[in-house]
Design a protein around this motif. Sequence first.
Motif, PDB file in Angstrom:
ATOM      1  N   GLY A   1       0.850  -1.184   0.000  1.00 38.93           N
ATOM      2  CA  GLY A   1       0.000   0.000   0.000  1.00 38.93           C
ATOM      3  C   GLY A   1       0.886   1.235   0.000  1.00 38.93           C
ATOM      4  O   GLY A   1       2.054   1.174   0.389  1.00 38.93           O
TER       5      GLY A   1
ATOM      6  N   PRO B   1      -3.859  -0.256  -2.337  1.00 36.07           N
ATOM      7  CA  PRO B   1      -4.479   0.987  -1.886  1.00 36.07           C
ATOM      8  C   PRO B   1      -3.477   2.137  -1.959  1.00 36.07           C
ATOM      9  O   PRO B   1      -2.287   1.938  -1.683  1.00 36.07           O
ATOM     10  CB  PRO B   1      -4.871   0.714  -0.434  1.00 36.07           C
ATOM     11  CG  PRO B   1      -4.199  -0.543  -0.030  1.00 36.07           C
ATOM     12  CD  PRO B   1      -3.712  -1.241  -1.252  1.00 36.07           C
TER      13      PRO B   1
ATOM     14  N   THR C   1      -5.171   3.078   5.053  1.00 36.99           N
ATOM     15  CA  THR C   1      -4.507   2.043   4.250  1.00 36.99           C
ATOM     16  C   THR C   1      -4.727   0.663   4.869  1.00 36.99           C
ATOM     17  O   THR C   1      -5.032  -0.321   4.169  1.00 36.99           O
ATOM     18  CB  THR C   1      -2.994   2.346   4.127  1.00 36.99           C
ATOM     19  OG1 THR C   1      -2.831   3.686   3.671  1.00 36.99           O
ATOM     20  CG2 THR C   1      -2.317   1.402   3.159  1.00 36.99           C
TER      21      THR C   1
ATOM     22  N   GLN D   1      -8.201  -0.664   4.237  1.00 35.79           N
ATOM     23  CA  GLN D   1      -8.346  -1.217   2.879  1.00 35.79           C
ATOM     24  C   GLN D   1      -7.652  -2.567   2.759  1.00 35.79           C
ATOM     25  O   GLN D   1      -8.200  -3.510   2.187  1.00 35.79           O
ATOM     26  CB  GLN D   1      -7.737  -0.250   1.850  1.00 35.79           C
ATOM     27  CG  GLN D   1      -8.593   0.961   1.544  1.00 35.79           C
ATOM     28  CD  GLN D   1      -8.190   1.582   0.207  1.00 35.79           C
ATOM     29  OE1 GLN D   1      -8.021   0.882  -0.798  1.00 35.79           O
ATOM     30  NE2 GLN D   1      -8.050   2.891   0.185  1.00 35.79           N
TER      31      GLN D   1
ATOM     32  N   HIS E   1      -8.552  -1.921  -2.908  1.00 33.53           N
ATOM     33  CA  HIS E   1      -7.412  -1.170  -3.458  1.00 33.53           C
ATOM     34  C   HIS E   1      -7.931   0.069  -4.167  1.00 33.53           C
ATOM     35  O   HIS E   1      -7.957   0.159  -5.380  1.00 33.53           O
ATOM     36  CB  HIS E   1      -6.588  -2.051  -4.413  1.00 33.53           C
ATOM     37  CG  HIS E   1      -7.401  -2.796  -5.410  1.00 33.53           C
ATOM     38  ND1 HIS E   1      -7.889  -4.071  -5.170  1.00 33.53           N
ATOM     39  CD2 HIS E   1      -7.825  -2.456  -6.635  1.00 33.53           C
ATOM     40  CE1 HIS E   1      -8.575  -4.460  -6.217  1.00 33.53           C
ATOM     41  NE2 HIS E   1      -8.554  -3.499  -7.122  1.00 33.53           N
TER      42      HIS E   1
END
Lengths: 373, 339
Positions: free
Chosen positions: A188, A214, A232, A235, A241
């Motif tokens: 991420g 993400p 983040t 997610q 994402h």
Amino acid sequence: MKYLDEFSDPDLARRLVEEIRATVTRPWAMMEVCGGQTHSIIRHGIDQLLPDEIEMIHGPGCPVCVTPLEIIDKAMEIASRPDVTFCSFGDMLRVPGSDKDLFRIKSAGGDVRVVYSPLDALKLARENPDRQVVFFGIGFETTAPPNAMTVYQAQKLGIDNFSLLVSHVRVPPAIEAIMQSPTCRVQGFLAAGHVCSVMGTEEYPALAEAFKVPIVVTGFEPLDILEGIRLTVHQLEKGEHRVENAYQRAVPAEGNPAAKAMLADVFEVTDRSWRGIGMIPQSGWRLSERYREYDAEHRFDVADITTQESTVCRSGEVLQGLIKPHDCSAFGTLCTPRNPLGATMVSSEGACAAYYLYRRLDAPAKREVSSVG
Amino acid sequence: MPLRDSPTVVMGHGGGGQMSAELVEHIFVPAFANTVLSGLADSAVVSLGGAKLAFSTDSFVVRPLFFPGGSIGDLAVNGTVNDLAMSGAQAAYLSCGFILEEGTELQVVGEIAQRLGRAAKRAGVSVLTGDTKVVDAGHGDGVFVNTAGIGLIPDGIDIRPQRAQPGDVVIVSGAIAVHGIAIMSVREGLEFGIEIQSDCAPLNGLVQTMLAVAPDVHVLRDPTRGGLATSLNEIAQASGVGIELTERLLPVPEAVANGCSVLGLDPLYVANEGKLVAIVAPSDADATLAAMRTHPYGAEAVAIGTCVEAHAGMVVTRTGLGGTRVVDTPIGEQLPRIC
């Protein structure tokens, strides 16, 4: 600016950390793209507050670190000329080239000046028509628009003793290059808020989709960063994402249209070499044909520069998030801010300098670094 | 440390950090070799005719010559008075040397002299001797000033960096980083919401107030170039203690914090001209703080940390969020960052 304390409130920080702890169920590795974010994370000790499952990987977003040695050597070649006034932001002056830095050029009689805005350099050019004034234009999408504006102004005002030594780079191609690397561990991204305040967020959905990561647009104060991490993690835990904007007070989705228009007028996208990483296609800007006469590289003919990088320094791997600064054998021994082998140690925003300055008391990084190629 | 970076003088050699220290240690101390100088305190402490004297000198090359809250004349007096005060001496007499650049307006020189005279009067010192030199146009920066001073150290006072001990309390006399940001705001044409006035002030009166209630003050330092971080590192290294600060206790005015944020500077490294840092025994801390707060130059005095046995010779701060980080000595000058 008047509310800095609000963005470092320890009670709010504690609540965010608690929520992150409550959400995390397994290890995640995320990259903060910008060196300013790295600096903030280490300076405020945010990494010490996070649960062990979260690993922050430091990204390539330090403009000083990624400026190629070749350009730095060119800067010194130009700054040494007796008819040149060479202007730069302060933190470029100490970055070592192949055998010296801009401070050494200054002490040897070169007219090297620290300025706070490229427009100051343009003013110097107006006031000193018998001298060539060169501004060192480095940095990401954040610093590129004012530099573009300065060249635009120079042409409009007919100031022909001004030029720009250009080494501007773009973030999205760097993210793409990192994700395409077979050794990439990033799951991420905390995208750099100030870059997005100029460019907006429209370049990111395609990246998030292509690499299933993400991407959360994040600011620089401690609470900004914790909120970016929180979103983040949410997610990642849900298997999402998306692009999210956790820096809405500064970043509209469309960015800054006037700045983007200025960039489009003065610059054109080009391939650029990143120090420690190498060539990344379409990752930089150069002056467009209409403004090419303001390009210092052309004006001063500095094509024949040969460079010598350290063979020990692993700053390229640090910049790509493949190792932590502690993992380099030279860290803190052969390589210190006093005697830097690479730019990540000399730049105030470099990951190696941040670890050396703020984390010398800590044991080497807890996690073993391994590639997952 | 060897002189590593450069075969020539660079600006960092005057920045008050590691490079300045190397220049002194490797060029001046060996050349002048004596035990008093090698102590490297703000002023030399010597015995003369049975009296214990402090002796100090400083040169001033500030731009601009006049700035909000002061001038090069004020700095020239206060800088030397404060260096003497940091050994507990009451400054008595100053010398003053002017190096003038050809072409400088005499009205400017006159204004600086006036201000220098007024500052001396305010600090309770007399300027007894002086010297003037003129250099060719282009070979100076308008006006450079050097002052030297002497003062008497009362019996029983023993203030020096080596005396810091684990358990001692670290006190700062008020807001930090004010002078450096005030100078930058006028020099670079930057504005940070409100005008920032330099804190330039003589600290001898404040020191006398402190010594009246706590004569056993262990260490005093005026954190000028290199800021509070450099002074605390010098104390930690001279005494072999560790120093632990609490970041949230550091007094940084909002406008100064904003200025530092814009420029990418850490207020711990920005210059002060009217502040002192004191290291006192824990049993003296409350009385010292109370006494300081009765004095106009110590009204906002605050304890910011303690001396510890851990991490000897190093300064560490607890961050606002509860983490810790090392506070290092800067190499040369702090440089504003790119973005």
